[in-house]
Design an enzyme around this catalytic site. Structure first.
Site, PDB file in Angstrom:
ATOM      1  N   LEU A  38       0.856  -1.395  -0.001  1.00 34.50           N
ATOM      2  CA  LEU A  38      -0.141  -0.066   0.043  1.00 34.50           C
ATOM      3  C   LEU A  38       0.844   1.310  -0.217  1.00 34.50           C
ATOM      4  O   LEU A  38       1.763   1.461   0.849  1.00 34.50           O
ATOM      5  CB  LEU A  38      -0.948   0.039   1.197  1.00 34.50           C
ATOM      6  CG  LEU A  38      -1.869  -1.233   1.498  1.00 34.50           C
ATOM      7  CD1 LEU A  38      -2.657  -1.088   2.369  1.00 34.50           C
ATOM      8  CD2 LEU A  38      -2.658  -1.193  -0.056  1.00 34.50           C
ATOM      9  N   HIS A  42      -3.318   4.161  -2.571  1.00 33.69           N
ATOM     10  CA  HIS A  42      -4.383   3.242  -2.014  1.00 33.69           C
ATOM     11  C   HIS A  42      -5.083   4.223  -0.942  1.00 33.69           C
ATOM     12  O   HIS A  42      -6.334   3.858  -0.568  1.00 33.69           O
ATOM     13  CB  HIS A  42      -3.746   2.030  -1.371  1.00 33.69           C
ATOM     14  CG  HIS A  42      -3.075   1.150  -2.542  1.00 33.69           C
ATOM     15  ND1 HIS A  42      -1.735   1.135  -2.489  1.00 33.69           N
ATOM     16  CD2 HIS A  42      -3.529   0.399  -3.489  1.00 33.69           C
ATOM     17  CE1 HIS A  42      -1.370   0.296  -3.504  1.00 33.69           C
ATOM     18  NE2 HIS A  42      -2.438  -0.144  -4.208  1.00 33.69           N
ATOM     19  N   GLY A 152      -9.346   3.607  -8.174  1.00 33.15           N
ATOM     20  CA  GLY A 152      -8.406   4.471  -8.272  1.00 33.15           C
ATOM     21  C   GLY A 152      -8.700   4.955 -10.152  1.00 33.15           C
ATOM     22  O   GLY A 152      -8.568   3.895 -10.867  1.00 33.15           O
ATOM     23  N   LYS A 154      -6.280   6.118 -11.617  1.00 28.51           N
ATOM     24  CA  LYS A 154      -5.038   5.357 -12.016  1.00 28.51           C
ATOM     25  C   LYS A 154      -5.215   4.338 -12.959  1.00 28.51           C
ATOM     26  O   LYS A 154      -4.474   4.151 -14.096  1.00 28.51           O
ATOM     27  CB  LYS A 154      -4.119   5.009 -10.862  1.00 28.51           C
ATOM     28  CG  LYS A 154      -2.814   4.205 -11.121  1.00 28.51           C
ATOM     29  CD  LYS A 154      -1.705   5.019 -11.661  1.00 28.51           C
ATOM     30  CE  LYS A 154      -0.265   4.256 -11.904  1.00 28.51           C
ATOM     31  NZ  LYS A 154      -0.444   2.665 -11.836  1.00 28.51           N
ATOM     32  N   ASP A 155      -6.208   3.331 -12.720  1.00 31.94           N
ATOM     33  CA  ASP A 155      -6.620   2.368 -13.510  1.00 31.94           C
ATOM     34  C   ASP A 155      -7.834   2.720 -14.498  1.00 31.94           C
ATOM     35  O   ASP A 155      -8.648   2.075 -13.891  1.00 31.94           O
ATOM     36  CB  ASP A 155      -6.421   1.132 -12.796  1.00 31.94           C
ATOM     37  CG  ASP A 155      -5.128   0.575 -12.224  1.00 31.94           C
ATOM     38  OD1 ASP A 155      -4.283  -0.109 -12.887  1.00 31.94           O
ATOM     39  OD2 ASP A 155      -5.151   1.195 -10.905  1.00 31.94           O
ATOM     40  N   SER A 190       2.503   3.806  -7.766  1.00 32.02           N
ATOM     41  CA  SER A 190       2.009   2.474  -8.135  1.00 32.02           C
ATOM     42  C   SER A 190       3.106   1.700  -7.217  1.00 32.02           C
ATOM     43  O   SER A 190       4.199   2.065  -6.791  1.00 32.02           O
ATOM     44  CB  SER A 190       2.491   2.241  -9.482  1.00 32.02           C
ATOM     45  OG  SER A 190       2.670   1.064  -9.785  1.00 32.02           O
ATOM     46  N   SER A 191       2.593   0.454  -6.804  1.00 32.02           N
ATOM     47  CA  SER A 191       3.281  -0.458  -6.229  1.00 32.02           C
ATOM     48  C   SER A 191       4.399  -0.980  -7.166  1.00 32.02           C
ATOM     49  O   SER A 191       5.421  -1.167  -6.421  1.00 32.02           O
ATOM     50  CB  SER A 191       2.372  -1.697  -5.890  1.00 32.02           C
ATOM     51  OG  SER A 191       1.300  -1.409  -5.258  1.00 32.02           O
TER      52      SER A 191
END
Ligand code: AMP
Length: 287
Positions: A38, A42, A152, A154-155, A190-191
């Site tokens: 996370l 997140h 998110g 983001k995606d 991002s992870s």
């Protein structure tokens, strides 16, 4: 922030029982599906969930079915202890951290497939990806009975595909899309950013820089999508080890690629920097 130890539940049926009980008491449930590792991106979703629902649930599950065999499932970062610490600081009610065996017991045979939207962009580079996502997300919706689920921007395509699944299948849940959280220099959190070498990390800002440049072009009157795509490509190609999967300028709802920019558009990028594949996007509203 309130410090509250979340309850960690690993068994789907156990979580389903607990949340059914709470729903009977009239509590609303907000779900944040994640794969863990996370970061503040997140956490922004978790904060939104906590604000809008009585009970917050964060799932942490590196879902094997959304990775292709050649992808990074095995090396995907797994940092459950750190994740629990972060979520304790925010004060989440439940963490759902099942094993793959609990989610996909022997004999599991079902798949949810959203046609169309899941086949373009990410779907054309990762053909099995969204079937894995929609199947696990529907399971999470059913296990939690959540009223709200937070995703998110983001995606971007993922949110579009999940919203379409919800509409097509009349699922009783509201999908909330939250803004992209970025590092100070513009890189979307991002992870996978932790895979970047220091040089690649520096070079990775070309994604957000080229998106901002594209927005400027459109705001200054450029209406030819190809001209905008060409400028993004030119900028990204200045980075020696960048490899472009796609640069797309699409309609925000249908994700259909545009030739002319007339109304709002989304610009989406997927670029490999070294061996790390990054995605980013920008919603542009022409002036
Ligand atoms: P993941 O753990 O990568 O599957 O992401 C879980 C959720 O967090 C997804 O809905 C992502 O879109 C969202 N998310 C990931 N990174 C960001 C970010 N930088 N800003 C906002 N949301 C994000």
């Amino acid at each position: 922030m309130t410090e509250k130890k979340p309850e960690i539940i690993r068994d789907p049926q156990e979580l389903q029982r607990r949340l059914t009980e709470l729903r009977k008491q009239g509590k609303t449930i907000g779900l944040v599906p994640t794969m863990g590792a996370l970061h503040y991106g997140h956490l922004s979703l978790v904060i939104a969930a906590k604000e809008e629902s009585d009970i917050s649930v964060v799932s942490i599950f590196v879902n094997p079915t959304q990775f292709a065999p050649n992808e990074d499932f095995d090396k995907y970062p797994r940092t459950l202890d750190d994740d629990v610490d972060l979520l304790s600081q925010i004060g989440v009610d439940f963490i759902f951290a099942p094993t793959p065996e609990k989610m996909y017991p022997r004999g599991f045979k079902s798949t949810v497939q959203v046609g169309g939207l899941s086949e373009v962009l990410e779907g054309s580079f990762r053909p099995t990806h969204f079937n894995g996502v929609t199947t696990v997300v529907l399971k999470l919706f059913n296990i939690t009975g959540a009223d709200f689920a937070y995703f998110g921007q983001k995606d971007y395509q993922q949110v579009a595909v999940v919203k379409k699944m919800v509409r097509d299948l009349n699922l009783p849940i509201e999908i909330i899309s939250c803004p992209i959280i970025r590092e100070e220099d513009g890189l979307a959190l991002s992870s996978r950013n932790r895979y970047l070498s220091p040089t690649d990390r520096k070079n990775a800002i070309i994604l957000s820089q080229s998106l901002q440049k594209a927005e400027k072009l459109i705001h200054s009157g450029e209406r030819n999508a190809q001209t905008v795509r060409d400028e993004i490509r030119r900028m990204i190609e200045t980075v020696p080890n960048a490899q472009i999967d796609y640069i797309a300028i699409v309609d925000p709802d249908s994700l259909i690629e545009l030739e002319n920019i007339a109304g709002n558009v989304v610009i989406l990028l997927a670029v490999r920097i070294g061996s790390t594949r990054l995605i980013d996007n920008w919603i542009v509203r022409p002036k």
